[in-house]
Write a protein that holds these residues in place. Structure first.
Motif: not given
Length: 641
Positions: A203, A210, A213, A216
């Motif tokens: 990631t 983040e 999300q 993602n």
């Protein structure tokens, strides 16, 4: 007007300052002053936490009906490259604010209580310094904005527990217990670290916002990749859960928890109610979106481990005679309940009932388990023994301790209207909706919990009226105040409409009492209490008769199913004998032998050629001329061919 929550950075900072001041200068201050500094600081942190909770939940923490995730502070600490940096900050959302309230409340009561309990102890200043470090570490963990910050404070929590469990460092058993806790959790934390590295590799971030999300792409890619039949994301989350299982003493990484009772009793209250053992539950809750939306198989592992641990620990607690060890296994069982609730939960609305239930039980459990341990400390303070067999009839000597301990016992047993009833009912309701095996396991644990808690209660406060060498007396005011405060909290916090504040998707919703589940859980709890009363309320042989009827089961439970002995056998007989010793032989004879051989050859050659550097000019001239002649002859020979 939008509240500026940047002041929350002072909650951990003042605790760090308290640790440094008391730790560095405590021996130059009066002992009571050191304790007073630490206590005032944690109370200040508690006030800030309550104000934060008020502002967030009741004033302006919501936008469009949804609770917001607020980054109150964010500072870059280390940068590896453009897209990967480690930051330190403060993340505020419903569970982090709830944990701020829990940690500062319980820690405040432990600080106040310790004025009486630790009075006159050698190392009084050191004790308060370590308490400040422990509270600072846990708060740093719960407000972390990213996984790496959480990991740093996670390890600081481990160091703090090591220092406090081994507080009586002149006592061999305390030193052994602190090392055991530290080493066992290090194995678990290795899994946590590998999981973090896997997640960050794909990631390119550690940041919680983040990672959470829903769109993602890197998370979707991880979920699609497989390793040994398991998605890489599932593997990473199972490894991260391994770290949580170690900290929260889940089977089979639970063996450190009973021995941790070697620390002072206020430390036990802090570890079991608000800091170390709840960190694992908080870790899974913090990453719950990843577990629920992308790795349901990992969530199934959480549920299975939680359910088994809950039942396993409850069975062991039935036979223990050290009151602190009974409470230790009780904590292990209740943390298993919380893990089970997370494992049976899903994302959003009523599907996330288990998530809300787990956090609610974490909140209520902190109050009544903190009370139980502090009550146990007051009992030990009065009779100078941890053993139930040395107690009996204490209700007439310790009226405040008796009443508050009874409130806590009723709360953990799930008797209405005490707090544990409400949170346990939601856990069982979530399990009921998910799978009958998990529900009936939780239901059985509810009955066992009521039995072993009232076995403890009746053995201490009723039972045989003993003649004590020194007449027991009630604890001093500082200790009694903490008991009364937590007693009130244990009685009333169950009425908080928790689902309006904490949910898996940040959207408030309403929960309702599941009457079928509630009736079943109360009935089995009452049965457990009645059986305990028959066996332990009055002197008699009822308990002995049960032991004689099932001696094998009793012995297994008393010896904790010999898990410690199995670990010792595996490490000493197998790992040490068949792995460590051959490696040590190879190291001594091959590695060291080759190095020693090279040194021996070098030494011999050096002795042979050292005459070439004698310092005699005649010898140097002879060698030079001989070399030149030899070289000339070689050149002539080569040229004539």
């Amino acid at each position: 007007m939008q509240t500026n929550f940047s002041y929350t950075i002072w909650i951990p900072l003042v605790l760090l300052a308290s640790f440094l001041v008391v730790g560095l200068f405590g021996d130059k201050l009066r002992p009571r002053l050191s304790g007073l500094i630490s206590t005032v600081v944690i109370l200040f942190g508690a006030v800030l936490s309550y104000w934060t909770a008020f502002q967030y939940f009741l004033v302006n923490g919501k936008a469009d009906g949804v609770y917001q995730t607020i980054v109150a502070a964010d500072y870059e600490w280390l940068r590896f490259y453009d897209t990967l940096a480690i930051k330190m900050g403060v993340l505020l959302d419903p569970i982090s604010i709830m944990m701020l309230v829990v940690v500062t409340t319980i820690s405040s009561m432990v600080h106040i209580y310790s004025f009486g309990y630790m009075k006159g102890e050698k190392g009084f200043e050191r004790f308060y310094a370590f308490l400040s470090l422990f509270s600072f570490s846990m708060i740093g963990l719960v407000i972390a904005t990213n996984l790496f910050q959480m990991y740093i404070f996670w390890e600081l929590v481990g160091v703090s527990s090591f220092l406090l469990i081994g507080f009586y460092y002149e006592k061999p058993s305390a030193v052994a217990a602190s090392k055991k806790a530290f080493i066992v959790t290090r194995f678990a934390d290795f899994g946590f670290l590998v999981g973090i590295l896997l997640l960050s590799y794909f990631t390119k971030t550690f940041d919680f916002q983040e990672l959470m999300q829903p769109d993602n792409a890197a998370i979707a890619e991880m979920a699609g990749l497989s390793f040994m039949g398991m998605s890489v994301l599932t593997l990473a989350l199972v490894l991260i859960f391994m770290g949580g299982a170690g900290k929260s003493a889940m089977f089979p990484l639970h063996i450190w928890l009973p021995d941790a009772m070697e620390g002072p009793t206020p430390v036990s209250a802090l570890i079991h109610a608000a800091t170390m053992v709840v960190a694992g539950v908080y870790l899974v809750a913090r990453l719950f979106g990843l577990y629920a939306l992308h790795a349901p198989d990992a969530l199934s592992v959480v549920a299975a481990v939680g359910a088994f641990t809950s039942l396993f620990a409850a069975v062991i607690a039935l036979t223990q005679t050290d009151i602190k060890r009974v409470l230790a296994f009780s904590t292990m069982s209740q943390i298993g309940y919380m893990m089970l609730a997370l494992g049976v939960s899903r994302y959003g609305g009523t599907e996330g009932l288990g998530y809300t239930a787990s956090m609610f039980h974490l909140f209520t459990h902190a109050m009544f388990k903190g009370l139980l341990f502090l009550g146990a400390g007051a009992i030990i303070h009065a009779v100078h023994s941890n053993e139930m067999t040395d107690m009996g009839g204490l209700r007439k000597y310790l009226p405040i301790t008796h009443v508050t301990f009874l409130i806590a016992a009723l709360a953990i047993s799930g008797i209405p209207p005490f707090s544990g009833f409400f949170s346990k009912d939601i856990i069982l309701s979530a399990a009921y909706e998910h799978h009958p095996v998990y529900f009936w396991t939780g239901w059985a644990v509810a009955g066992l919990t009521a039995f072993y808690m009232f076995r403890l209660y009746f053995s201490i406060f009723w039972g045989e009226n003993r003649e004590y060498e020194h007449k027991p007396h009630e604890a001093p005011f500082s200790m009694s105040f903490a008991l009364i405060f937590l007693g009130i909290m244990s009685a009333v916090v169950g009425f908080i409409p928790f689902s309006k504040y904490v949910s898996s998707d940040l959207m408030p919703y309403e929960t309702h009492l599941h009457m079928n589940v509630a009736v079943l859980s109360v009935v089995v709890a009452v049965i457990g209490i009645v059986v305990a009363a028959v066996m332990y309320m009055k002197p008699g042989g009822a308990a002995d008769k049960v032991v004689k009827a099932v001696p094998g089961l009793y012995k297994l439970s008393l010896h904790k199913f010999y898990i410690d002995e199995i670990y010792l056998f595996v490490t000493h007989k197998i790992i040490f004998n068949y792995i460590s010793r051959p490696i040590a032989w190879f190291d001594r004879n091959v590695v060291d032998g080759s190095m020693n051989g090279m040194a021996w050859v070098t030494n011999k050659v050096s002795n042979k050629i050292k005459g070439l550097q004698s310092g005699q000019l005649q010898q140097y001239a002879f060698v030079m001329i001989a070399g030149m002649v030899g070289l000339a002859l070689f050149v002539l020979y080569w040229a004539s061919r």
